[in-house]
Design a protein around this motif. Sequence first.
Motif, PDB file in Angstrom:
ATOM      1  N   VAL A 267       0.855  -1.181   0.000  1.00 48.76           N
ATOM      2  CA  VAL A 267       0.000   0.000   0.000  1.00 48.76           C
ATOM      3  C   VAL A 267       0.889   1.228   0.000  1.00 48.76           C
ATOM      4  N   ILE A 268       0.654   2.123  -0.944  1.00 47.60           N
ATOM      5  CA  ILE A 268       1.433   3.345  -1.049  1.00 47.60           C
ATOM      6  C   ILE A 268       0.481   4.497  -1.351  1.00 47.60           C
ATOM      7  N   ASP A 269       0.543   5.558  -0.554  1.00 46.88           N
ATOM      8  CA  ASP A 269      -0.393   6.681  -0.680  1.00 46.88           C
ATOM      9  C   ASP A 269      -1.841   6.209  -0.696  1.00 46.88           C
ATOM     10  N   ASN A 270      -2.168   5.283   0.196  1.00 46.51           N
ATOM     11  CA  ASN A 270      -3.528   4.731   0.316  1.00 46.51           C
ATOM     12  C   ASN A 270      -3.987   3.996  -0.938  1.00 46.51           C
ATOM     13  N   MET A 271      -3.046   3.571  -1.743  1.00 47.87           N
ATOM     14  CA  MET A 271      -3.361   2.831  -2.966  1.00 47.87           C
ATOM     15  C   MET A 271      -2.702   1.461  -2.907  1.00 47.87           C
ATOM     16  N   ARG A 272      -3.463   0.412  -3.184  1.00 50.14           N
ATOM     17  CA  ARG A 272      -2.878  -0.912  -3.296  1.00 50.14           C
ATOM     18  C   ARG A 272      -2.075  -0.951  -4.586  1.00 50.14           C
ATOM     19  N   ALA A 273      -0.792  -1.232  -4.470  1.00 52.27           N
ATOM     20  CA  ALA A 273       0.103  -1.155  -5.625  1.00 52.27           C
ATOM     21  C   ALA A 273       0.880  -2.451  -5.782  1.00 52.27           C
ATOM     22  N   VAL A 274       1.242  -2.717  -7.027  1.00 48.28           N
ATOM     23  CA  VAL A 274       2.102  -3.857  -7.324  1.00 48.28           C
ATOM     24  C   VAL A 274       3.431  -3.304  -7.827  1.00 48.28           C
ATOM     25  N   PHE A 275       4.512  -3.810  -7.264  1.00 56.60           N
ATOM     26  CA  PHE A 275       5.854  -3.353  -7.597  1.00 56.60           C
ATOM     27  C   PHE A 275       6.524  -4.430  -8.453  1.00 56.60           C
ATOM     28  N   GLY A 276       6.994  -4.046  -9.611  1.00 58.86           N
ATOM     29  CA  GLY A 276       7.589  -5.009 -10.526  1.00 58.86           C
ATOM     30  C   GLY A 276       8.890  -5.593 -10.005  1.00 58.86           C
ATOM     31  N   ARG A 277       9.153  -6.800 -10.353  1.00 60.22           N
ATOM     32  CA  ARG A 277      10.353  -7.516  -9.933  1.00 60.22           C
ATOM     33  C   ARG A 277      11.603  -6.912 -10.568  1.00 60.22           C
ATOM     34  N   SER A 278      12.735  -7.196  -9.973  1.00 62.61           N
ATOM     35  CA  SER A 278      14.027  -6.881 -10.583  1.00 62.61           C
ATOM     36  C   SER A 278      14.498  -8.089 -11.380  1.00 62.61           C
ATOM     37  N   TYR A 279      15.322  -7.829 -12.379  1.00 59.70           N
ATOM     38  CA  TYR A 279      15.906  -8.892 -13.191  1.00 59.70           C
ATOM     39  C   TYR A 279      17.418  -8.887 -12.982  1.00 59.70           C
TER      40      TYR A 279
END
Length: 338
Positions: free
Chosen positions: A272-284
């Motif tokens: 959760v970031i800024d009251n938003m459910r967020a998905v953070f992309g993976r690193s390669y």
Amino acid sequence: MKKIGFLSFGHWSPSPRSGTRSAGDVLLQSIDLAVAAEQLGVDGAYFRVHHFARQLASPFPLLAAIGARTSRIEIGTGVIDMRYENPFYMAEDAGAADLIAGGRLQLGISRGSPEQVIEGWRYFGYSPQDGESDADMGRRHANTFLELLKGDGFARPHPQPMFPNPPGLLRIEPHSEGLRERIWWGSASNATAIWAAKQGMNLQSSTLKADESGEPFHVQQAKQIRAYKEAWTEAGHVRTPRVSVSRSIFALVNDEDRAYFGRGEDDDQVGVIDNMRAVFGRSYAAEPDTLARQLEKDEAIREADTVLLTVPNQLGVAYNVHVLESILTHVAPALGWR
């Protein structure tokens, strides 16, 4: 074919382990990295903007300095927080920096990211109007900025000016022709990507996105990009838009790479970031052959024309040149990016 650029957050820290111990270190090394990247054949040098942080801010002096030291590489931001900006002053700064660079600026702007301080834009003299959110204020500033970049006159000249004026209403000077078409909007949701398309802005999509379907990050991002392109077509714009995605990608080609990044495959993260459910992309991070196979499956990269590689700027210019060269030499050709 893809354009390949780097994206630097411009971190600095007084830690003895940091290669950038001061703001001056970051600024000067950013210029040196852009010069070296151009010599390698990298297409773009992009920089994040964060206020009240030990990171890069006030982008236009840096962009102008890089423009004066280079001749081919695109120079951009990802992104400028428009809640903090005076659109009129920004139009002057952007026009001057773009002229110095010979028309190579690619400015990413947006509502901005989570802040270091509470409502930091208020310290810069800006407040939302009645019934307006801070995000609305950022978009309002952006629309004013876009209008100013068109170069139309709007200001009534003084009847007794200090210097002679051209006929008619006056515009912001210096004006750089074509800069309006090189403005990008940094979007974290499908709705703001569609809004950006309607405004005629290019699209920047980073390693964070609103989790709107529960699908893997790259799948959601690809859908965002396709929605943007459809909205662009429906808006009737004549030119072809550009789309960039940011990725943390490291080819493990020596022991130093493995020591820094060889910790195995990362997965997407949800938070959760800024009251938003967020998905953070993976690193390669993998050996080049494995890395190419992994990136081939990334749907959003396939949809984009530009890939921005996030760089660990605190590891110094020489190591970051190595990171970029490894991608250009060992990975990009296998993927058809070069």
